[in-house]
Design a protein around this motif. Structure first.
Motif, short mmCIF file in Angstrom:
data_model
loop_
_atom_site.label_atom_id
_atom_site.label_comp_id
_atom_site.label_asym_id
_atom_site.label_seq_id
_atom_site.Cartn_x
_atom_site.Cartn_y
_atom_site.Cartn_z
N SER A 5 -4.12 21.25 17.45
CA SER A 5 -3.92 21.87 16.14
C SER A 5 -2.53 21.61 15.57
CB SER A 5 -4.13 23.39 16.22
OG SER A 5 -5.27 23.70 16.94
N ILE A 6 -1.65 21.03 16.34
CA ILE A 6 -0.33 20.66 15.81
C ILE A 6 -0.54 19.37 15.02
CG2 ILE A 6 2.05 20.07 16.40
CD1 ILE A 6 1.47 21.46 19.18
N GLU A 7 -0.40 19.46 13.72
CA GLU A 7 -0.84 18.33 12.90
C GLU A 7 0.05 17.11 13.00
OE1 GLU A 7 -1.87 19.42 8.92
OE2 GLU A 7 -3.20 21.03 9.63
N ASP A 8 1.36 17.33 13.01
CA ASP A 8 2.29 16.20 13.05
C ASP A 8 2.31 15.57 14.45
OD1 ASP A 8 4.80 14.86 11.68
OD2 ASP A 8 5.35 15.38 13.74
N ALA A 9 2.06 14.26 14.50
CA ALA A 9 1.91 13.60 15.80
C ALA A 9 3.19 13.66 16.63
CB ALA A 9 1.48 12.14 15.61
N THR A 10 4.35 13.59 15.97
CA THR A 10 5.62 13.62 16.71
C THR A 10 5.88 15.02 17.26
OG1 THR A 10 6.42 11.99 15.13
CG2 THR A 10 8.06 13.02 16.57
N GLN A 11 5.65 16.01 16.42
CA GLN A 11 5.80 17.39 16.92
C GLN A 11 4.80 17.67 18.04
OE1 GLN A 11 5.38 19.73 13.29
NE2 GLN A 11 7.60 20.14 13.30
N ARG A 12 3.57 17.18 17.84
CA ARG A 12 2.56 17.39 18.89
C ARG A 12 3.01 16.74 20.19
NH1 ARG A 12 -1.56 15.59 16.31
NH2 ARG A 12 -1.99 13.64 17.38
N ALA A 13 3.59 15.55 20.07
CA ALA A 13 4.04 14.86 21.27
C ALA A 13 5.13 15.66 22.00
CB ALA A 13 4.55 13.46 20.92
N GLN A 14 5.95 16.40 21.26
CA GLN A 14 6.96 17.23 21.93
C GLN A 14 6.30 18.30 22.80
OE1 GLN A 14 9.99 18.84 19.32
NE2 GLN A 14 10.25 16.86 18.29
N ALA A 15 5.30 18.96 22.21
CA ALA A 15 4.59 19.99 22.99
C ALA A 15 3.82 19.34 24.15
CB ALA A 15 3.64 20.76 22.08
N GLU A 16 3.25 18.19 23.89
CA GLU A 16 2.49 17.50 24.94
C GLU A 16 3.41 17.05 26.08
OE1 GLU A 16 -1.20 15.51 22.39
OE2 GLU A 16 0.73 14.46 22.50
N ALA A 17 4.60 16.59 25.72
CA ALA A 17 5.54 16.15 26.76
C ALA A 17 5.92 17.33 27.65
CB ALA A 17 6.80 15.55 26.11
N MET A 18 6.05 18.48 27.05
CA MET A 18 6.32 19.71 27.79
C MET A 18 5.17 20.00 28.78
SD MET A 18 7.41 23.08 25.66
CE MET A 18 9.14 22.97 25.30
N ALA A 19 3.95 19.87 28.28
CA ALA A 19 2.78 20.14 29.13
C ALA A 19 2.70 19.13 30.28
CB ALA A 19 1.50 20.08 28.28
N LEU A 20 2.97 17.88 29.97
CA LEU A 20 2.94 16.84 31.02
C LEU A 20 4.00 17.12 32.08
CD1 LEU A 20 2.73 13.14 29.82
CD2 LEU A 20 0.98 14.58 30.90
N HIS A 21 5.20 17.43 31.59
CA HIS A 21 6.31 17.66 32.51
C HIS A 21 6.04 18.88 33.40
CE1 HIS A 21 10.47 17.55 33.87
NE2 HIS A 21 10.49 18.86 33.71
N LEU A 22 5.62 19.96 32.75
CA LEU A 22 5.35 21.17 33.53
C LEU A 22 4.19 20.95 34.50
CD1 LEU A 22 5.95 24.10 34.16
CD2 LEU A 22 4.65 24.78 32.13
N GLY A 23 3.17 20.26 34.03
CA GLY A 23 2.03 19.97 34.91
C GLY A 23 2.48 19.21 36.16
N ARG A 24 3.31 18.21 35.94
CA ARG A 24 3.80 17.42 37.07
C ARG A 24 4.62 18.30 38.04
NH1 ARG A 24 8.04 15.12 39.08
NH2 ARG A 24 7.81 13.18 40.27
N GLU A 25 5.49 19.12 37.49
CA GLU A 25 6.31 19.99 38.34
C GLU A 25 5.43 20.93 39.18
OE1 GLU A 25 10.15 20.76 37.91
OE2 GLU A 25 9.87 18.60 37.56
N LEU A 26 4.41 21.48 38.54
CA LEU A 26 3.54 22.42 39.26
C LEU A 26 2.84 21.72 40.43
CD1 LEU A 26 1.91 24.43 36.33
CD2 LEU A 26 3.70 25.17 37.91
N ILE A 27 2.42 20.48 40.19
CA ILE A 27 1.74 19.75 41.26
C ILE A 27 2.73 19.40 42.38
CG2 ILE A 27 0.59 17.57 41.82
CD1 ILE A 27 -0.57 17.63 38.93
N MET A 28 3.89 18.87 41.99
CA MET A 28 4.84 18.39 42.99
C MET A 28 5.47 19.53 43.80
SD MET A 28 4.67 15.16 42.84
CE MET A 28 6.01 14.75 43.98
N ASP A 29 5.78 20.62 43.12
CA ASP A 29 6.56 21.69 43.76
C ASP A 29 5.72 22.89 44.17
OD1 ASP A 29 8.80 20.23 43.59
OD2 ASP A 29 9.67 21.28 41.87
N ARG A 30 4.40 22.76 44.12
CA ARG A 30 3.57 23.96 44.28
C ARG A 30 3.84 24.72 45.57
NH1 ARG A 30 0.76 19.57 45.71
NH2 ARG A 30 -0.81 19.66 47.36
N THR A 31 4.14 24.02 46.65
CA THR A 31 4.35 24.76 47.91
C THR A 31 5.78 25.28 48.03
OG1 THR A 31 4.89 22.76 49.14
CG2 THR A 31 2.57 23.44 49.13
#
Lengths: 400, 400
Positions: free
Chosen positions: B357-383
């Motif tokens: 729903s974030i219409e602007d592709a660049t703004q959306r990419a900022q939120a998406e980058a956050m999701a990617l980064h956090l997702g990776r951290e959760l997987i790598m550091d979960r234990t």
């Protein structure tokens, strides 16, 4: 009266003639009941001086106990299907199934009667130069090829469903993971060992680790296990190894089969401390057993690693570092399950001749204490024992 | 032509009249197709101003794609049986099943149409004071009561068999654990995000951990999961929460359901960085989301611990220390699966409106980058993330 039970020898012979072509029409066949197992009826049908086959029939209860301990006939289907699946990739080491008939709950299979039961061979300290290689390869192939690494998602789940085996799993769940760790009426305890056993029952840290292993046994459908891979399920000559009786087969943790086998080698190692014979001969044999342990893991891990590297079809699991981690987890699991096998065979319902053949109760208790102690160490320290050398060191400390 | 498909509205009405008693004989019923899902046909049958029910029918392929993507009708049986089982211990939070008819692959169930889809509610920043408690209790009860801690050995295995669900599991196996971690044609990538995604594809350490999570998803039959517990499967009002659509149900790792939900809350947290609205309102909402995360785990873990303590029937698993360890493992698993949900919803086949729903592709990419980064951290550091505080710290660092 169980309707499907063979009425007499003639019925068994007719069944074999109908479903095999091993005998000529005029051959005179002889039936002998050979089952020394506790659960089923096992017959040899033989032409004197000629061919022979085994007929294994299940009744809906445990043979030596009777109708008071009911047991699903489905175990017979599971055994037949497991033998056939194992033969796909490890046919050298399993008897061939000639026929399975569901209404009779009966299997006709290859006779491995020229082989000796491995438990008796180990007690007699018989030279078996190919044992470790055969068993290492048998496990690597049967376990790898039935895992998610190799099977596609649908095949694997279809097999998991076919091998749901609640009656026989329940026996393991109780006899391995419950009874030995509490004062259960099914236990059988050599009186001099009792203080050590009572200490075990108070050992809450041990029970945490046993709960962990039981949870893995209950939940981790990694591969089609043999499920009962103790020395009594293996028949040997100097050049051949045959793994029989997979009626406990189900999808479980890969380390369970390996651990059962390691546990049985170590039970013999403990027993040989006090079994009959020259001390020098016994010690040399115990050293040989440790070499077998090394060889067993060497052959298993080399083959399993090769299969993971070359024949993993799941793209996500084609990752060398993950595969290395997987192998280490299997090793740790194996040590834990080896420990539960050692403890349950020492104080649980079903003991082993490796210890029971020690006639003097005090001497037997010394070997049993060794098995209990080592079993506990394997369970408690399994994730800290990171190499075969570390395991052999731990075992050898018991001699001091 | 699929023979079992309802021919017209009259056929749907006749089916509902035959199997429910909610409508009077002279009521005039109206059928509307309401499915916004991709897979099935969903109809509302309503008496204007009166009662209504939902009819959900499965066809042997994916609805929006057609016969090119076949999908077993058995998912409909699984959904009906899962709803009935969930209702045994968590009936407050699932729609009632009025009728299931296997030949038609159709379920008649309670209409929760007065509720709003949770994803839309979260995007709209709607106050939901009871959401975390309802979902925490729903998961604790459905997961505990279907586990080996509570069920006896035979019941559990019988259920595992009934819920073998290969077609729908395969979708998860591919979309969560395979596609996002390689350059797969099913992926959909916002162009400005591409460099970050390519870095992810080269991240071999991450793939090791993803393989570990996939292996758990494939093998660990711990409890009957909902299997698709994202915000779109949940319908809410201020005082009621309804969990629908368990057609992905199967026996899997307990942390998978919890992780799906955590991942979806965090996807909304990432999206709110750039979604429409006042900055102050968005930041207040993001803080509220973190409180919900805490509350979700608080209610889940308190109830699950209570059930383990009071209602574990397996004697070996009645061990407080093991139960504490189990809870910590569930927490670690949940974080890992939350990470895979975040990544696959950002770059895989099925995106979420929280980001889309974030219409602007660049703004959306900022939120998406956050999701990617956090997702990776959760997987790598979960234990290594051993408390909710540690998790919240990790999340808040993303704002810096």
């Amino acid at each position: 009266m169980i309707e499907h039970k063979f009425a007499d020898d003639a019925a068994i012979i007719a069944f074999v003639r109908r479903h095999t072509r091993l005998f000529t029409d005029d051959a005179e066949l002889i039936v002998s009941e050979i089952g020394d197992g506790n659960i089923n009826f096992v017959y040899r049908v033989a032409e004197p001086g000629g061919a022979s086959v085994i007929v294994k029939q299940a009744l809906p209860y445990v043979r030596i106990i009777g109708e008071a301990w009911p047991l699903s006939l489905d175990r017979n289907r599971i055994e037949a299907e497991a033998l056939v699946l194992e033969a796909e990739h490890a046919g050298e080491w399993v008897p061939e199934v000639y026929h399975y008939e569901q209404p009779l709950a009966a299997i006709i299979m290859e006779d491995v009667g020229d082989h000796q039961n491995l438990r008796h061979a180990l007690i007699a300290r018989r030279n078996l130069p190919q044992l470790a290689e055969h068993l290492g390869l048998f496990m690597a192939r049967t376990l790898f090829y039935s895992s998610d690494m190799h099977l596609d998602a649908h095949q694997k789940k279809d097999l998991v469903k076919r091998f749901i085996n609640p009656d026989l799993c329940k026996i393991t769940e109780d006899l391995f993971f419950l009874d030995p760790f509490c004062d259960h009426e099914r236990n059988a305890i050599n009186p001099p060992l009792r203080p050590a056993v009572e200490a075990l029952w108070r050992d809450d840290l041990l029970k945490v680790e046993v709960a962990e292993l039981k949870y893995a046994f209950l939940n981790r459908a990694e591969a089609l296990l043999h499920g009962d891979l103790h020395s009594g399920s293996i028949f040997v000559t100097e050049t051949s190894t045959q793994v029989i009786d997979p009626e406990f087969a189900y999808f479980g943790p890969i380390g369970f089969d390996i651990g059962s086998l390691i546990g049985n080698l170590l039970l013999n190692w403990c027993g040989q401390h006090q079994l009959a014979g020259e001390a020098g001969e016994r010690e040399a044999w115990r050293d040989w057993l440790l070499v077998q342990l090394e060889q067993l893991w060497h052959h298993f891990s080399r083959e399993f690693s090769r299969l993971m590297r070359d024949e993993t079809t799941d793209l996500s699991l084609q990752n060398e570092h993950w595969q290395q981690r997987r192998l280490l987890q299997i090793w740790h699991d194996s040590l834990g399950f080896a420990g539960t096998e050692m403890i349950r065979r020492t104080i649980g319902l079903a003991h082993v001749a490796d210890l029971e053949s020690i006639e003097d109760a005090t001497q037997r208790a010394q070997a049993e204490a060794m098995a209990l102690h080592l079993g506990r160490e394997l369970i408690m320290d399994r994730t800290r024992i990171n190499s075969m050398e570390a395991l052999v060191d731990l075992i050898c400390q018991l001699n001091d």
